[in-house]
Write a protein that holds these residues in place. Structure first.
Motif, PDB file in Angstrom:
ATOM      1  N   HIS A   1      38.550  35.523  34.761  1.00  0.00           N
ATOM      2  CA  HIS A   1      39.059  34.189  35.107  1.00  0.00           C
ATOM      3  C   HIS A   1      40.567  34.111  34.904  1.00  0.00           C
ATOM      4  CE1 HIS A   1      39.613  29.779  34.913  1.00  0.00           C
ATOM      5  NE2 HIS A   1      40.330  30.047  33.829  1.00  0.00           N
TER       6      HIS A   1
ATOM      7  N   TYR B   1      39.805  34.123  45.626  1.00  0.00           N
ATOM      8  CA  TYR B   1      40.145  34.044  44.211  1.00  0.00           C
ATOM      9  C   TYR B   1      39.192  33.138  43.433  1.00  0.00           C
ATOM     10  CZ  TYR B   1      44.551  35.914  46.037  1.00  0.00           C
ATOM     11  OH  TYR B   1      45.512  36.675  46.683  1.00  0.00           O
TER      12      TYR B   1
ATOM     13  N   CYS C   1      42.764  36.512  34.798  1.00  0.00           N
ATOM     14  CA  CYS C   1      43.458  37.336  35.792  1.00  0.00           C
ATOM     15  C   CYS C   1      43.500  36.635  37.147  1.00  0.00           C
ATOM     16  CB  CYS C   1      42.770  38.690  35.910  1.00  0.00           C
ATOM     17  SG  CYS C   1      43.006  39.798  34.500  1.00  0.00           S
ATOM     18  N   ALA C   2      42.388  36.003  37.535  1.00  0.00           N
ATOM     19  CA  ALA C   2      42.356  35.307  38.825  1.00  0.00           C
ATOM     20  C   ALA C   2      43.322  34.126  38.842  1.00  0.00           C
ATOM     21  CB  ALA C   2      40.932  34.835  39.123  1.00  0.00           C
TER      22      ALA C   2
ATOM     23  N   LEU D   1      42.818  32.926  51.297  1.00  0.00           N
ATOM     24  CA  LEU D   1      43.094  33.652  50.063  1.00  0.00           C
ATOM     25  C   LEU D   1      42.419  32.991  48.859  1.00  0.00           C
ATOM     26  CD1 LEU D   1      46.886  34.388  50.618  1.00  0.00           C
ATOM     27  CD2 LEU D   1      45.023  36.040  50.701  1.00  0.00           C
ATOM     28  N   MET D   2      42.520  31.673  48.767  1.00  0.00           N
ATOM     29  CA  MET D   2      41.963  30.982  47.605  1.00  0.00           C
ATOM     30  C   MET D   2      40.440  31.039  47.582  1.00  0.00           C
ATOM     31  SD  MET D   2      44.528  30.158  45.887  1.00  0.00           S
ATOM     32  CE  MET D   2      46.302  30.101  46.153  1.00  0.00           C
TER      33      MET D   2
ATOM     34  N   VAL E   1      46.717  35.481  39.323  1.00  0.00           N
ATOM     35  CA  VAL E   1      46.925  35.883  40.720  1.00  0.00           C
ATOM     36  C   VAL E   1      47.184  34.657  41.592  1.00  0.00           C
ATOM     37  CG1 VAL E   1      45.789  36.904  42.725  1.00  0.00           C
ATOM     38  CG2 VAL E   1      45.619  38.018  40.505  1.00  0.00           C
ATOM     39  N   ILE E   2      46.464  33.566  41.357  1.00  0.00           N
ATOM     40  CA  ILE E   2      46.695  32.339  42.125  1.00  0.00           C
ATOM     41  C   ILE E   2      48.120  31.835  41.918  1.00  0.00           C
ATOM     42  CG2 ILE E   2      46.050  29.908  42.307  1.00  0.00           C
ATOM     43  CD1 ILE E   2      43.173  30.723  41.735  1.00  0.00           C
TER      44      ILE E   2
ATOM     45  N   THR F   1      36.908  32.865  39.242  1.00  0.00           N
ATOM     46  CA  THR F   1      37.345  31.913  38.227  1.00  0.00           C
ATOM     47  C   THR F   1      36.154  31.159  37.647  1.00  0.00           C
ATOM     48  OG1 THR F   1      37.662  30.121  39.840  1.00  0.00           O
ATOM     49  CG2 THR F   1      39.538  31.588  39.429  1.00  0.00           C
TER      50      THR F   1
ATOM     51  N   GLU G   1      50.517  34.097  43.649  1.00  0.00           N
ATOM     52  CA  GLU G   1      50.417  33.901  45.099  1.00  0.00           C
ATOM     53  C   GLU G   1      51.235  32.697  45.546  1.00  0.00           C
ATOM     54  OE1 GLU G   1      49.530  35.098  48.658  1.00  0.00           O
ATOM     55  OE2 GLU G   1      48.340  36.028  47.063  1.00  0.00           O
TER      56      GLU G   1
END
Length: 420
Positions: free
Chosen positions: A277, A177, A279-280, A173-174, A283-284, A181, A287
């Motif tokens: 960036h 993302y 937003c990401a 997942l990362m 999300v991290i 960033t 998560e």
């Protein structure tokens, strides 16, 4: 004639010149003034938040630590499994290439390994993964290296989906993302190069080489059905729009930075990059919260977690006992096993709520990092533990990160050999 003389001789007395000029009704501007009033910063909390969201990359140090952490995790995994790489992902894998292709045809997962069935291609992909992880770790040409990091992570993990555990899922997942960033703003070779002055032609050469390779893979028929423009599942876009879009934006970024570095198009592009960036990073963070919250609430429903014996069983399984003596010692102490089992559930369930209080959150983060270190040592799950520690760093305070960086810099200067 200075400003004081003008103001003293004015029929309106000693008032500011802009206040002395009659205003037009409803405009708030002096009559005859063609210029707009001086720009003022946003006064409302929503306006300040919008300005911060578009004006700067938030959490730059946290993003850098996440980048370093996951680059280190994946690099350590690849180097540790290097002697067994062919058994895990190559031609000696029990999960044969034919079975992998049948599964890939059903789930549509992305991997470049089926593009060529030879061992040479596998070795190139595996060692490219090592180089990409190292480049992400160091922050070298991060716009390109994070994309290569994504490609290699997905390619190896999707080759055999039965090998992964929770840590591999987090890395998976990362890797997605990190592409969105600005994770090389600090503590990277890119940041050092920007401070040194204008960049050389190496970036342009790398951009051209990657564009040519992407074109050859897609239009030369080498990639098969992996690089498509559309997909049958939501959001109905294939991998081609992503890769070509990132490649185009990188070229546009470089062009505007050279031709019009202070122009409005570059400012708009920079604002868009900041928004993506931020937003990401959000999300991290979400998560990580979801990982802990769902793990905690699922544990609450388990009978072994309810009676406090959940930790006892893995401590007596050969697969989770790299140090049999240590596992036997911990497993024989029933009260610590009970407390750790219950404490794990409490920590994971409570984690989302502690984000409302900074001090409690920081204490809980320290406890969770120590818990992951214990899991890595006692249960023999280093990739999982390091991946979760790297994900947790998104919540670390900036002051603590700067303090740690200063300490490391001081230690490095002390250990450096004296100059001539």
């Amino acid at each position: 004639m200075n400003e004081a003389t003008v103001r003293a001789g004015h029929p309106y007395g000693t008032v500011p010149p802009e206040e002395a000029v009659p205003r037009q009704g409803g405009t708030g501007r002096p009559v005859g003034s063609g210029a707009a009033p001086p720009a003022r910063g946003p006064r409302t909390p929503l306006g300040r938040a919008a300005e911060a969201f578009t004006g700067r990359a938030l959490g730059r140090h946290q993003a850098a630590v996440v980048r370093i952490g996951f680059g280190l995790v994946w690099l350590a995994h690849l180097l540790r499994e290097w002697p067994h790489r062919r058994v895990l992902y190559g031609d000696r894998s029990p999960w044969s290439a034919e079975l992998a292709e049948r599964l890939l045809a059903d789930n549509g997962a992305f991997t470049v390994l089926p593009w060529s069935g030879g061992r040479l291609w596998f070795e190139l992909v595996y060692h490219l993964a090592v180089l990409a992880a190292l480049a992400v770790l160091l922050g070298w040409r991060t716009r390109a290296s994070t994309v290569l990091f994504l490609v290699t992570v997905l390619s190896l993990q999707n080759r055999d989906v039965f090998l992964g555990d929770g840590g591999d899922n987090v890395v998976h997942l990362m890797a997605v993302y990190l592409v969105f960033t600005r994770c090389a703003e600090v503590w990277s070779l890119d940041a050092r190069r920007r401070r040194a002055g204008p960049a050389g032609p190496a970036g342009v050469v790398l951009w051209a080489v990657l564009g040519a390779a992407l074109a050859a893979c897609q239009f030369g028929g080498f990639a098969g059905d992996s690089l498509t423009w559309t997909d049958r599942a939501f959001p109905y876009l294939g991998w081609s729009p992503l890769f070509w879009g990132l490649w185009t934006v990188a070229g546009l970024w470089w062009t505007l930075g050279r031709l019009r570095p202070d122009g409005e198009p570059r400012a708009v592009l920079d604002a868009l990059a900041n928004m993506v960036h931020n937003c990401a990073m959000l999300v991290i963070a979400v998560e990580v919260v979801l990982i802990y919250a769902t793990a905690g609430w699922y544990k609450v429903q388990g009978s072994r977690w309810q009676d406090g014996t959940a930790l006892y069983y893995p401590l007596h399984l050969d697969y989770f006992t790299p140090w049999p003596g240590l596992s036997a010692l911990v497993g024989s102490a029933l009260l610590p096993v009970f407390l750790i089992s219950y404490g794990t559930v409490v920590l994971q369930v409570a984690f989302p709520f502690t984000l409302l209080n900074r001090r409690v959150k920081n204490v809980l983060l320290a406890v969770m990092v120590l818990e992951h270190v214990g899991i890595a040592v006692v249960l023999g799950l280093p990739v999982f533990s390091l991946a979760m520690i790297a994900a947790d760093t998104v919540f670390l305070p900036t002051g603590a990160l700067l303090w740690a960086a200063a300490r490391l810099s001081r230690i490095r200067r002390r250990s450096a050999p004296p100059g001539p």
